[in-house]
Design a protein around this motif. Sequence first.
Motif, PDB file in Angstrom:
ATOM      1  N   GLU A   6      71.114  34.402   0.227  1.00 57.36           N
ATOM      2  CA  GLU A   6      70.249  35.140  -0.203  1.00 57.36           C
ATOM      3  C   GLU A   6      68.490  34.902  -0.140  1.00 57.36           C
ATOM      4  O   GLU A   6      68.065  35.767   0.186  1.00 57.36           O
ATOM      5  N   VAL A   7      68.445  33.410   1.243  1.00 53.61           N
ATOM      6  CA  VAL A   7      67.250  33.455   1.992  1.00 53.61           C
ATOM      7  C   VAL A   7      66.815  34.144   2.906  1.00 53.61           C
ATOM      8  O   VAL A   7      66.435  34.987   2.999  1.00 53.61           O
ATOM      9  N   GLU A   8      67.961  35.175   3.465  1.00 56.01           N
ATOM     10  CA  GLU A   8      68.402  36.538   4.636  1.00 56.01           C
ATOM     11  C   GLU A   8      68.088  37.213   3.881  1.00 56.01           C
ATOM     12  O   GLU A   8      67.143  37.922   4.366  1.00 56.01           O
ATOM     13  N   ALA A   9      68.941  37.749   2.545  1.00 60.81           N
ATOM     14  CA  ALA A   9      68.559  38.535   2.109  1.00 60.81           C
ATOM     15  C   ALA A   9      67.032  39.263   1.941  1.00 60.81           C
ATOM     16  O   ALA A   9      66.674  40.244   1.431  1.00 60.81           O
ATOM     17  N   ARG A  10      66.380  38.509   1.023  1.00 57.00           N
ATOM     18  CA  ARG A  10      65.412  38.322   1.182  1.00 57.00           C
ATOM     19  C   ARG A  10      64.281  38.484   2.130  1.00 57.00           C
ATOM     20  O   ARG A  10      63.083  39.644   2.055  1.00 57.00           O
ATOM     21  N   ALA A  11      63.996  38.356   3.357  1.00 58.32           N
ATOM     22  CA  ALA A  11      63.493  38.317   3.821  1.00 58.32           C
ATOM     23  C   ALA A  11      64.176  39.649   5.044  1.00 58.32           C
ATOM     24  O   ALA A  11      62.853  40.236   5.053  1.00 58.32           O
ATOM     25  N   ASP A  12      65.143  39.746   4.817  1.00 57.02           N
ATOM     26  CA  ASP A  12      65.462  41.213   5.450  1.00 57.02           C
ATOM     27  C   ASP A  12      65.010  42.588   4.762  1.00 57.02           C
ATOM     28  O   ASP A  12      64.258  43.358   5.043  1.00 57.02           O
ATOM     29  N   ALA A  13      64.341  41.979   3.592  1.00 60.11           N
ATOM     30  CA  ALA A  13      63.897  43.541   1.883  1.00 60.11           C
ATOM     31  C   ALA A  13      62.402  43.390   2.642  1.00 60.11           C
ATOM     32  O   ALA A  13      61.830  44.457   2.121  1.00 60.11           O
ATOM     33  N   LEU A  14      61.590  42.805   3.384  1.00 60.47           N
ATOM     34  CA  LEU A  14      60.165  42.503   3.517  1.00 60.47           C
ATOM     35  C   LEU A  14      59.451  43.997   4.401  1.00 60.47           C
ATOM     36  O   LEU A  14      60.640  43.681   5.507  1.00 60.47           O
ATOM     37  N   PRO A  15      58.627  44.182   4.206  1.00 55.20           N
ATOM     38  CA  PRO A  15      58.873  44.965   5.227  1.00 55.20           C
ATOM     39  C   PRO A  15      57.960  44.684   6.367  1.00 55.20           C
ATOM     40  O   PRO A  15      57.333  43.902   6.213  1.00 55.20           O
ATOM     41  N   CYS A  16      57.978  45.458   6.720  1.00 57.72           N
ATOM     42  CA  CYS A  16      58.208  45.323   8.942  1.00 57.72           C
ATOM     43  C   CYS A  16      56.261  44.848   9.367  1.00 57.72           C
ATOM     44  O   CYS A  16      55.377  45.637   7.869  1.00 57.72           O
ATOM     45  N   ALA A  17      55.139  44.403   9.985  1.00 56.51           N
ATOM     46  CA  ALA A  17      54.293  43.424  10.033  1.00 56.51           C
ATOM     47  C   ALA A  17      53.545  45.258  10.536  1.00 56.51           C
ATOM     48  O   ALA A  17      54.292  45.962  11.026  1.00 56.51           O
ATOM     49  N   SER A  46      59.419  41.036  12.779  1.00 55.70           N
ATOM     50  CA  SER A  46      58.008  40.796  12.525  1.00 55.70           C
ATOM     51  C   SER A  46      58.522  41.606  10.899  1.00 55.70           C
ATOM     52  O   SER A  46      59.182  41.589  10.357  1.00 55.70           O
ATOM     53  N   TRP A  47      57.512  40.931   9.895  1.00 57.54           N
ATOM     54  CA  TRP A  47      57.480  40.920   8.357  1.00 57.54           C
ATOM     55  C   TRP A  47      55.732  41.200   8.121  1.00 57.54           C
ATOM     56  O   TRP A  47      55.056  40.324   8.894  1.00 57.54           O
ATOM     57  N   GLU A  48      55.587  41.384   6.662  1.00 57.90           N
ATOM     58  CA  GLU A  48      54.317  41.433   6.225  1.00 57.90           C
ATOM     59  C   GLU A  48      54.702  41.220   4.870  1.00 57.90           C
ATOM     60  O   GLU A  48      55.650  40.994   4.356  1.00 57.90           O
ATOM     61  N   ALA A  49      54.169  39.585   4.146  1.00 62.97           N
ATOM     62  CA  ALA A  49      53.814  39.009   3.347  1.00 62.97           C
ATOM     63  C   ALA A  49      52.309  38.904   2.315  1.00 62.97           C
ATOM     64  O   ALA A  49      52.192  38.177   3.369  1.00 62.97           O
ATOM     65  N   ASN A  50      52.074  39.197   1.768  1.00 69.67           N
ATOM     66  CA  ASN A  50      51.130  38.653   1.190  1.00 69.67           C
ATOM     67  C   ASN A  50      49.524  38.966   2.204  1.00 69.67           C
ATOM     68  O   ASN A  50      48.791  38.039   2.400  1.00 69.67           O
ATOM     69  N   LEU A  51      49.586  40.083   2.425  1.00 70.47           N
ATOM     70  CA  LEU A  51      48.585  40.553   3.212  1.00 70.47           C
ATOM     71  C   LEU A  51      48.677  39.616   4.447  1.00 70.47           C
ATOM     72  O   LEU A  51      47.888  39.896   5.408  1.00 70.47           O
ATOM     73  N   CYS A  52      49.585  39.401   4.646  1.00 71.49           N
ATOM     74  CA  CYS A  52      49.804  38.253   6.446  1.00 71.49           C
ATOM     75  C   CYS A  52      50.837  39.110   6.860  1.00 71.49           C
ATOM     76  O   CYS A  52      52.246  39.553   6.444  1.00 71.49           O
ATOM     77  N   HIS A  53      50.574  39.023   8.483  1.00 69.38           N
ATOM     78  CA  HIS A  53      51.275  40.127   9.195  1.00 69.38           C
ATOM     79  C   HIS A  53      52.237  38.895  10.291  1.00 69.38           C
ATOM     80  O   HIS A  53      51.221  38.099  11.188  1.00 69.38           O
ATOM     81  N   SER A  54      53.466  38.474  10.360  1.00 66.77           N
ATOM     82  CA  SER A  54      53.842  37.468  11.346  1.00 66.77           C
ATOM     83  C   SER A  54      55.029  37.738  11.895  1.00 66.77           C
ATOM     84  O   SER A  54      55.549  39.345  11.946  1.00 66.77           O
ATOM     85  N   PHE A  55      54.153  37.842  13.253  1.00 68.38           N
ATOM     86  CA  PHE A  55      54.933  38.370  14.786  1.00 68.38           C
ATOM     87  C   PHE A  55      55.452  37.323  15.441  1.00 68.38           C
ATOM     88  O   PHE A  55      55.290  36.574  15.768  1.00 68.38           O
ATOM     89  N   VAL A  56      56.939  37.206  15.587  1.00 67.92           N
ATOM     90  CA  VAL A  56      58.471  36.614  16.757  1.00 67.92           C
ATOM     91  C   VAL A  56      58.093  36.840  17.495  1.00 67.92           C
ATOM     92  O   VAL A  56      58.996  37.949  18.335  1.00 67.92           O
TER      93      VAL A  56
END
Length: 92
Positions: A6-17, A46-56
Amino acid sequence: MLSPEEVEARADALPCADPALLGPLKRSFAYATWRKRLIDRRPVDSWEANLCHSFVFATPTTYVVFVMRWEDDEPFMVIEVATDEAGRLVAV
């Protein structure tokens, strides 16, 4: 509590950074301190959540997460993450 699936599915649903933030990130002091250890100059995720853009970015032994916001010149946060062979988080 959420299952790993479930965590992975929710993470995959986040928009890209926003890739436009890669320029400021790569000009930052924080990125410069890690640059030689990175396997590739392109992020592996990469993902964007709460106006924070994360790059791995991957290193030979860990991953580094740079969190950028538009209002900052440097990453808001830098996190080094280690995983086991199965990809499970083992250390931050």
